[in-house]
Design a protein around this motif. Structure first.
Motif, PDB file in Angstrom:
ATOM      1  N   GLY A 287      -8.203  14.807  -0.451  1.00 38.22           N
ATOM      2  CA  GLY A 287      -7.153  13.919  -0.945  1.00 38.22           C
ATOM      3  C   GLY A 287      -5.999  13.858   0.032  1.00 38.22           C
ATOM      4  N   ILE A 288      -5.060  12.984  -0.272  1.00 36.81           N
ATOM      5  CA  ILE A 288      -3.924  12.833   0.625  1.00 36.81           C
ATOM      6  C   ILE A 288      -2.627  12.943  -0.163  1.00 36.81           C
ATOM      7  CG2 ILE A 288      -5.043  11.472   2.410  1.00 36.81           C
ATOM      8  CD1 ILE A 288      -4.119   8.968   0.939  1.00 36.81           C
ATOM      9  N   ARG A 289      -1.563  13.304   0.517  1.00 38.31           N
ATOM     10  CA  ARG A 289      -0.221  13.383  -0.064  1.00 38.31           C
ATOM     11  C   ARG A 289       0.701  12.498   0.752  1.00 38.31           C
ATOM     12  NH1 ARG A 289       0.312  18.436  -3.035  1.00 38.31           N
ATOM     13  NH2 ARG A 289      -1.310  18.034  -4.567  1.00 38.31           N
TER      14      ARG A 289
ATOM     15  N   ARG B 192       6.516  11.077  -6.195  1.00 37.74           N
ATOM     16  CA  ARG B 192       5.362  11.578  -5.445  1.00 37.74           C
ATOM     17  C   ARG B 192       5.382  10.945  -4.052  1.00 37.74           C
ATOM     18  NH1 ARG B 192       0.119  10.358  -8.378  1.00 37.74           N
ATOM     19  NH2 ARG B 192       1.303   8.555  -9.111  1.00 37.74           N
ATOM     20  N   GLY B 193       5.910   9.750  -3.979  1.00 37.52           N
ATOM     21  CA  GLY B 193       6.109   9.079  -2.692  1.00 37.52           C
ATOM     22  C   GLY B 193       7.565   8.642  -2.587  1.00 37.52           C
ATOM     23  N   ILE B 194       7.895   7.974  -1.483  1.00 40.07           N
ATOM     24  CA  ILE B 194       9.271   7.486  -1.323  1.00 40.07           C
ATOM     25  C   ILE B 194       9.442   6.280  -2.250  1.00 40.07           C
ATOM     26  CG2 ILE B 194      10.956   6.561   0.301  1.00 40.07           C
ATOM     27  CD1 ILE B 194       9.179   7.791   2.560  1.00 40.07           C
ATOM     28  N   VAL B 195      10.397   6.383  -3.168  1.00 38.62           N
ATOM     29  CA  VAL B 195      10.519   5.331  -4.180  1.00 38.62           C
ATOM     30  C   VAL B 195      11.090   4.048  -3.560  1.00 38.62           C
ATOM     31  CG1 VAL B 195      11.616   4.674  -6.340  1.00 38.62           C
ATOM     32  CG2 VAL B 195      10.741   7.012  -6.020  1.00 38.62           C
ATOM     33  N   VAL B 196      10.377   2.918  -3.765  1.00 40.00           N
ATOM     34  CA  VAL B 196      10.871   1.627  -3.276  1.00 40.00           C
ATOM     35  C   VAL B 196      10.904   0.634  -4.429  1.00 40.00           C
ATOM     36  CG1 VAL B 196      10.028   1.881  -0.914  1.00 40.00           C
ATOM     37  CG2 VAL B 196       8.522   0.904  -2.660  1.00 40.00           C
TER      38      VAL B 196
ATOM     39  N   VAL C 237       7.169   1.515   3.872  1.00 43.84           N
ATOM     40  CA  VAL C 237       5.943   0.747   3.692  1.00 43.84           C
ATOM     41  C   VAL C 237       4.745   1.653   3.919  1.00 43.84           C
ATOM     42  CG1 VAL C 237       5.799   0.013   6.120  1.00 43.84           C
ATOM     43  CG2 VAL C 237       4.832  -1.464   4.349  1.00 43.84           C
ATOM     44  N   GLY C 238       3.661   1.386   3.207  1.00 45.73           N
ATOM     45  CA  GLY C 238       2.429   2.114   3.467  1.00 45.73           C
ATOM     46  C   GLY C 238       2.145   3.209   2.460  1.00 45.73           C
ATOM     47  N   GLU C 239       1.315   4.119   2.875  1.00 45.68           N
ATOM     48  CA  GLU C 239       0.878   5.180   1.967  1.00 45.68           C
ATOM     49  C   GLU C 239       2.001   6.136   1.589  1.00 45.68           C
ATOM     50  OE1 GLU C 239      -2.487   7.140   3.714  1.00 45.68           O
ATOM     51  OE2 GLU C 239      -3.904   5.782   2.731  1.00 45.68           O
ATOM     52  N   CYS C 240       3.112   6.103   2.325  1.00 53.13           N
ATOM     53  CA  CYS C 240       4.178   7.050   2.009  1.00 53.13           C
ATOM     54  C   CYS C 240       5.011   6.596   0.810  1.00 53.13           C
ATOM     55  CB  CYS C 240       5.070   7.280   3.226  1.00 53.13           C
ATOM     56  SG  CYS C 240       5.854   5.785   3.847  1.00 53.13           S
ATOM     57  N   VAL C 241       4.812   5.356   0.319  1.00 55.41           N
ATOM     58  CA  VAL C 241       5.695   4.866  -0.746  1.00 55.41           C
ATOM     59  C   VAL C 241       5.121   5.049  -2.149  1.00 55.41           C
ATOM     60  CG1 VAL C 241       6.544   3.089   0.838  1.00 55.41           C
ATOM     61  CG2 VAL C 241       4.857   2.487  -0.920  1.00 55.41           C
TER      62      VAL C 241
ATOM     63  N   ASN D 296       6.681   1.488  -8.684  1.00 48.26           N
ATOM     64  CA  ASN D 296       6.358   1.511 -10.115  1.00 48.26           C
ATOM     65  C   ASN D 296       5.465   2.683 -10.492  1.00 48.26           C
ATOM     66  OD1 ASN D 296       7.818  -0.533 -11.149  1.00 48.26           O
ATOM     67  ND2 ASN D 296       6.235  -2.108 -10.816  1.00 48.26           N
ATOM     68  N   LYS D 297       5.775   3.831  -9.973  1.00 48.10           N
ATOM     69  CA  LYS D 297       5.040   5.081 -10.240  1.00 48.10           C
ATOM     70  C   LYS D 297       3.630   5.103  -9.639  1.00 48.10           C
ATOM     71  CE  LYS D 297       7.783   6.972 -13.741  1.00 48.10           C
ATOM     72  NZ  LYS D 297       8.913   6.855 -12.787  1.00 48.10           N
ATOM     73  N   GLN D 298       3.307   4.063  -8.858  1.00 46.31           N
ATOM     74  CA  GLN D 298       1.951   3.995  -8.310  1.00 46.31           C
ATOM     75  C   GLN D 298       1.942   4.341  -6.823  1.00 46.31           C
ATOM     76  OE1 GLN D 298       0.150   0.131  -9.077  1.00 46.31           O
ATOM     77  NE2 GLN D 298      -1.731   0.773  -8.033  1.00 46.31           N
ATOM     78  N   LEU D 299       0.866   5.040  -6.386  1.00 47.61           N
ATOM     79  CA  LEU D 299       0.669   5.330  -4.958  1.00 47.61           C
ATOM     80  C   LEU D 299      -0.460   4.439  -4.431  1.00 47.61           C
ATOM     81  CD1 LEU D 299       0.675   9.254  -4.982  1.00 47.61           C
ATOM     82  CD2 LEU D 299       2.594   7.720  -4.526  1.00 47.61           C
ATOM     83  N   PHE D 300      -0.594   4.358  -3.100  1.00 47.97           N
ATOM     84  CA  PHE D 300      -1.605   3.455  -2.519  1.00 47.97           C
ATOM     85  C   PHE D 300      -2.390   4.163  -1.417  1.00 47.97           C
ATOM     86  CE2 PHE D 300       2.024   1.292  -4.136  1.00 47.97           C
ATOM     87  CZ  PHE D 300       1.471   0.339  -4.977  1.00 47.97           C
ATOM     88  N   GLY D 301      -3.705   3.979  -1.439  1.00 48.52           N
ATOM     89  CA  GLY D 301      -4.532   4.687  -0.457  1.00 48.52           C
ATOM     90  C   GLY D 301      -5.547   3.799   0.236  1.00 48.52           C
ATOM     91  N   LEU D 302      -5.468   2.483   0.020  1.00 49.93           N
ATOM     92  CA  LEU D 302      -6.355   1.550   0.714  1.00 49.93           C
ATOM     93  C   LEU D 302      -5.483   0.506   1.400  1.00 49.93           C
ATOM     94  CD1 LEU D 302      -9.096   0.970  -2.004  1.00 49.93           C
ATOM     95  CD2 LEU D 302      -9.368   2.254   0.119  1.00 49.93           C
ATOM     96  N   VAL D 303      -6.002  -0.105   2.444  1.00 55.61           N
ATOM     97  CA  VAL D 303      -5.113  -0.954   3.242  1.00 55.61           C
ATOM     98  C   VAL D 303      -4.728  -2.281   2.592  1.00 55.61           C
ATOM     99  CG1 VAL D 303      -5.719   0.022   5.460  1.00 55.61           C
ATOM    100  CG2 VAL D 303      -7.013  -1.921   4.569  1.00 55.61           C
ATOM    101  N   ALA D 304      -5.558  -2.808   1.701  1.00 55.95           N
ATOM    102  CA  ALA D 304      -5.255  -4.147   1.165  1.00 55.95           C
ATOM    103  C   ALA D 304      -3.834  -4.234   0.596  1.00 55.95           C
ATOM    104  CB  ALA D 304      -6.304  -4.560   0.150  1.00 55.95           C
ATOM    105  N   PRO D 305      -3.445  -3.354  -0.347  1.00 59.19           N
ATOM    106  CA  PRO D 305      -2.072  -3.452  -0.866  1.00 59.19           C
ATOM    107  C   PRO D 305      -1.020  -3.147   0.202  1.00 59.19           C
ATOM    108  CG  PRO D 305      -3.194  -1.513  -1.758  1.00 59.19           C
ATOM    109  CD  PRO D 305      -4.221  -2.306  -1.036  1.00 59.19           C
ATOM    110  N   LEU D 306      -1.361  -2.315   1.181  1.00 57.22           N
ATOM    111  CA  LEU D 306      -0.382  -1.995   2.229  1.00 57.22           C
ATOM    112  C   LEU D 306      -0.066  -3.228   3.067  1.00 57.22           C
ATOM    113  CD1 LEU D 306      -1.667   1.443   3.546  1.00 57.22           C
ATOM    114  CD2 LEU D 306      -0.346   0.909   1.513  1.00 57.22           C
TER     115      LEU D 306
END
Ligand code: SRM
Ligand SMILES: Cc1cc2nc3c(=O)[nH]c(=O)nc-3n(C[C@H](O)[C@H](O)[C@H](O)COP(=O)(O)OP(=O)(O)OC[C@H]3O[C@@H](n4cnc5c(N)ncnc54)[C@H](O)[C@@H]3O)c2cc1C
Ligand code: SF4
Ligand code: FES
Lengths: 814, 112
Positions: free
Chosen positions: A238-240, A255-259, A273-277, A280-290
């Motif tokens: 997994g990733i953090r 859990r990430g930088i709140v934007v 921007v990216g996986e670090c953000v 709405n309480k959601q994290l992202f791990g695939l490129v499409a939303p990034l």
């Protein structure tokens, strides 16, 4: 006024954001880009094929030095930002302080390492960047053991890659089935079976207790006390989000930088921007939303509107030969119905999950061609009641049409998503094609970004092109070796190494040759690749060689042969000349000619006479000149310092040394050398594959010259002081060419593809690599440097030179 | 001369005398024949003359049930002697059979 924009992290999200920022107004910002990796932005997704050897790193670079320069971006690669000082608006790094007006944090994520004993031992790594890939490739000796902890997307791509490199691989997965977040049990089972068939061991419900080893990793211990040996452990659990900088700077971090919806953090001058953000309480791990975030960030930086809205994502596994697709929600639940289709013989499984007459989830294994159509139905929430009965058969079946992939693509609505990574729908591609007059995949990639990330939709994009252009579309870009395969020479070379393929049947089976035993085009190429890559294991295939390389002479238009003995460096003796003269008379040779390569050619020899003629020539010390091989031909020399009043070095002597070292080795195409004693260049060294021009201070080595169908001067590889070094570099160059070039590419063509700098880096700059190349060449020579004439003069390959039966005197006898 | 005349079939040697995916020459008063052995083991015989410009087919590369001429790469069918693909022309094919590992050639092929 230009404002200062500092970007932290040169990853996939920031790369895309920069493109959008520059598109809108290239002059608005003076941009500095920091990256802790010692390189610029690249397509991280494609590290998996780089690991397996199916792609090279160069192929996955998205932004190169030229791009940064052209866009005026100051790059600070290999330099991590260590602190953000919000009061003074500067970032701190090893190089000092850099001020900003706007700051963009794009630090991605850090792999999660399970906190067990032994986690810091050498040989325990994650799978995140090029360094990890290089560590894995270095550890991947055939037979060495790897344990991959984590049976998700990343872990399985690592496992498949390591297996392709010949390692013994075990996957440890905590849950009951593989990729449980994307797959249901049935698809998980098929996936496990496919991996097991490749020799990957899969252990589910396996919980890691400790990593064992003294100096470096030796094994993994499970909770149930099972021990597994390991030379390499890859953690892919997994990733953090990488939030340390933001935390220290006092930004709001969950859990990430709140934007917010505009990708702005709790500080209005800092965006992320990216996986670090976290949005709405959601994290992202695939490129499409990034990529969507990247668009929004650029808008915000330009003061334009636009809000980020997370969308559905779909998943594919990038393991060659494993076809799976999943999207939406496929948990069982009240009010949900399943439609399932199985074809055990083909290993196909498809499951659709329906709720309230709408498709909400899809899992497919083995045949994923309709994935994007289902994905479109899920995303748009269309009602499916009308086609419920035939839904599982996909779009081409709707309306009873035939199951033709082109028809399926033609039937897709404009909103159907084709490229999941970049969120490009069919309509957008069609529009780009018709309005922009696009005709090739590369153009579509450049304009729409479709198929520019993970590449799994390439086929679909091509079909859209074909459907849109009709007959105007020519399927292009890659040229397969021949009609027996769709693979290119480059693919085949890489796969031979990556999959440890050591025989012709292995290559044809594993790479899916379409013919039983190849043809006259692919077989000689495969034979060369195999013997160049595996000098110890591979046995040369006689019947895959062109007649010249079987008969060790050049076939002539009338079926006779020509014989060219070696004349080392163009030097001969009365005894050699006498032996040649005798042979010409004894075997009635119609023509004796001086060649353009400083030696003599006996033309028009009958095939049956060859072994006897060679025995005579051998007796005088003459060996094959290989005037017929893809191998070393001649080393032309001039008289040099021994006689010439201008000679600076012993060019004749060096030429002879080179010829003695290099003769007999097989190469992708023929190789010709020359050594001239001074820049007057009487040996014409500047149009050879490798040519040396001697000067007072040493030796100028040029490569990539041509004087046949193309005319081209050599380019300077380097200048060295000593003869020994000139020889080492020449040998290393030839070996690099042997290991990498496409069959029938002369060095100048190969260098045009890989670049002279790439060659220089290995042959000139990297001394260890140079020595390794020389060692591999010398080793290969212990096997291949033999005079083929001597072997045949002593009776070898007799069948080649004698008739099976002779009835020519039959009439006389009867 | 070591060939044996049997019936109208000539014993020209053993299957093992020809390498797999290889060829050997049989000399006759009217020129050479090329006798081929394909990967699956079958034996074929053609005139050793390419229909293009007379190239010696026995020197070609054998693949599937074809041979590629060494001079200009025409591909010739071993079964019929016909040029494949866009090229047109045909070389003579001769009857051969294999019995107990021996290759028997139709005597007509050598002009007997
Ligand atoms: C014998 C010789 C001509 C002569 O009488 O001087 C010769 C003869 C042939 N050359 Fe050459 N080349 C000969 C020197 C050259 C040279 C000059 C040189 O080596 O300095 C060149 C230009 C330099 C170069 O290689 O770039 C040359 C460029 C070619 C080419 C074009 C190669 C290219 O990459 O552009 C071919 C075609 C090919 O290899 O595919 C070729 C192919 C041939 C073949 C093998 C054609 C064939 O496939 O049958 C000729 C064989 C004739 C025969 O029946 O024996 N020959 N050929 C020369 C033998 C040199 C030797 O001692 O080994
Ligand atoms: C092997 C692999 C396969 C994948 N396959 C897929 C796939 O098929 N489909 C898919 O959608 N996604 C896939 N992903 C996920 C995808 O790569 C990530 O979602 C994406 O790269 C995240 O982009 P990013 O820019 O946020 O972070 P990154 O691409 O990780 O970039 C962040 C960069 O910031 C740098 N950095 C961090 N801290 C600092 C600092 N303090 N100073 C300077 N630089 C810093 C890091 O070194 C890194 O280079 C895959 C990932 C991997 C590793
Ligand atoms: S130039 Fe070379 S290939 Fe052409 S006819 Fe002369 S020898 Fe033959
Ligand atoms: S002679 Fe056979 S192809 Fe030309």
């Amino acid at each position: 006024m230009t404002e200062k924009l500092v970007v932290i992290g040169a990853g996939m999200a920031s790369g895309r954001a920069l493109e959008h920022i520059l598109e809108t107004d290239p002059a608005k910002y003076d941009i500095t880009l920091f990256g802790s990796e010692p390189r610029g932005n690249y397509n991280r997704i494609m590290l998996s094929p780089v690991l397996s050897g199916e792609k090279t790193f160069a192929e996955i670079v998205t932004h190169d030095t030229a791009w940064y320069e052209a866009n005026g971006i100051t790059t600070r690669f290999g330099e991590a930002v260590t602190q953000i000082d919000r009061d003074r608006k500067v970032v701190v790094s090893a190089g000092g302080e850099t001020p900003y007006d706007k700051l963009l944090i794009a630090t991605g994520s850090a792999p999660f390492i399970i906190p067990v004993q032994g986690k810091d031992l050498p040989g325990v790594i994650a799978f995140r960047d090029l360094e990890d890939v290089e560590t894995m490739r270095a550890a991947a000796k055939p037979g060495a053991k790897a344990v991959v902890i984590g049976g998700g997307l990343l872990g399985l791509e690592a496992a498949a890659g390591l297996r392709m490199l010949g390692m013994e691989v075990t996957v440890l997965h905590l849950m009951g089935h593989l990729m449980e977040r994307q797959l249901d049990e049935a698809a998980g089972y098929l996936l496990r079976k496919a991996l097991t068939d490749r020799g990957i061991k899969v252990m589910c419900r396996a919980s890691t207790a400790a990593i064992l080893g003294e100096e470096r990793v030796e094994g993994v211990m499970l909770e149930d006390n099972t021990g597994i040996e390991a030379d390499l452990v890859v953690m892919a659990v997994g990733i953090r989000p990488e939030t340390r900088l933001a935390n220290d700077a006092g930004l709001e971090v969950g859990r990430g930088i709140v934007v917010d919806d505009h990708m702005v953090t709790s500080d209005p001058d800092i965006l992320a921007v990216g996986e670090c953000v976290e949005h709405n309480k959601q994290l992202f791990g695939l490129v499409a939303p990034l990529y969507d975030q990247a668009k929004v960030v650029a808008n915000t930086l330009h003061g334009a509107g636009g809000a980020f809205m997370p969308k559905q994502t779909s998943t594919k596994l990038k393991v060659t030969g494993v076809d799976l697709f999943s999207a939406g929600d496929f948990a069982e639940g009240e009010g949900r119905e399943d439609i399932v289709f199985r074809d055990p013989a083909r290993g196909v499984y498809k499951r659709l999950v329906i709720e309230n007459d709408r498709l909400i989830g899809a899992v497919m294994y083995g045949d994923t061609a309709d994935g994007s159509w289902f994905f479109g139905l899920i995303r748009d929430g269309e009602t499916i009641s009308e086609m419920r009965d035939t839904l599982i058969f996909g779009p081409s079946y709707q309306g009873g049409a035939a199951l033709d992939p082109m028809a399926a693509v033609a039937a897709l609505p404009d909103e159907a998503e084709i490229c999941g990574c970049n969120g490009v729908c069919k309509g957008k591609i069609v529009q780009a094609i018709t309005e922009g007059g696009l005709t090739t995949l590369d153009e579509v990639k450049a304009v729409t970004k479709a198929s520019s990330s993970c590449g799994t939709c390439t086929g679909l994009v091509e079909q859209v092109l074909a459907v849109t252009l009709g007959d105007d579309f020519v399927l292009p870009t890659v040229k397969p070796v021949c009609a027996c395969t769709d693979l290119t020479h480059e693919d085949v070379r890489r796969l031979i190494k990556a999959q440890d393929l050591k025989s012709m049947p292995a290559v044809m089976q594993e790479l899916g040759w379409k013919t039983t035993c190849g043809c006259h085009v692919c077989r000689p190429a495969l034979n060369f690749y195999l013997l160049a890559d595996w000098p110890d294991d591979y046995k040369d295939d006689y019947q895959s060689r062109f007649i010249n390389e079987r008969a060790h002479a050049n076939i002539q238009k009338d079926g006779t042969f020509s014989v060219v003995p070696r004349m080392w460096g163009g030097v001969t003796t009365p005894a050699e000349l006498r032996a040649i003269a005798d042979a010409v008379e004894k075997y009635d040779v119609p023509l004796l000619k001086v060649t353009g390569g400083q030696r003599l050619d006996l033309l028009g020899v009958k095939k049956e006479d060859l072994p006897a003629m060679w025995a005579d020539l051998n007796a005088a010390g003459l060996v094959s000149g290989h005037a017929y091989t893809k191998g070393l031909r001649t080393v032309k020399t001039c008289v040099g310092s021994d006689f010439c009043r201008f000679g600076t070095q012993d060019s004749t002597g060096l030429g002879i040394k080179l010829e003695k070292r290099l003769w007999g080795s097989w190469t992708p195409h023929k190789v010709k050398l020359a050594v001239s004693g001074c820049p007057r260049n009487c040996a014409e060294a500047t149009c050879k594959d490798l040519g040396i021009v001697c000067v007072d201070s040493g030796y100028q080595i040029g490569v990539g010259g041509a004087a046949g169908m193309d005319l081209k001067a050599t380019e300077l590889l380097t200048t060295v002081a000593s003869e020994e070094e000139a020889i080492e570099i020449s040998v290393a160059f030839v070996q690099l060419y042997r290991e990498n070039a496409k069959y029938l590419d002369r060095p100048y063509k190969w260098i045009a593809k890989v670049g002279l700098d790439w060659v220089k880096a290995r042959v000139v700059d990297d001394l260890a690599e140079r020595a390794a190349l020389v060692a591999r060449f010398d080793h290969s020579q212990t096997i291949y440097q033999k005079d083929p004439w001597a072997e045949r003069a002593q009776g070898g390959s007799r069948h080649e030179f004698t008739p099976l039966a002779d009835f020519s005197f039959k009439e006389a006898a009867e | 001369m070591n060939a044996v005349v049997s019936d109208t079939w000539l014993d020209i040697g053993s299957v093992e005398d020809i390498p797999v995916r290889g060829a050997r020459v049989v000399k006759t008063p009217h020129g050479c024949l090329a006798v081929f052995r394909v990967a699956e083991g079958e034996i074929y015989a053609l005139d050793d003359r390419c229909p293009h410009k007379g190239g010696p087919l026995s020197n070609g590369i054998v693949h599937g049930r074809s041979v590629t001429c060494p001079l200009h790469n025409w591909v010739i069918s071993l079964e019929t002697g016909a040029a494949q693909g866009a090229d047109e022309g045909r070389t003579r094919a001769h009857a051969v059979r294999v019995e107990d590992g021996r290759i028997l050639l139709d005597a007509a092929a050598v002009g007997a």
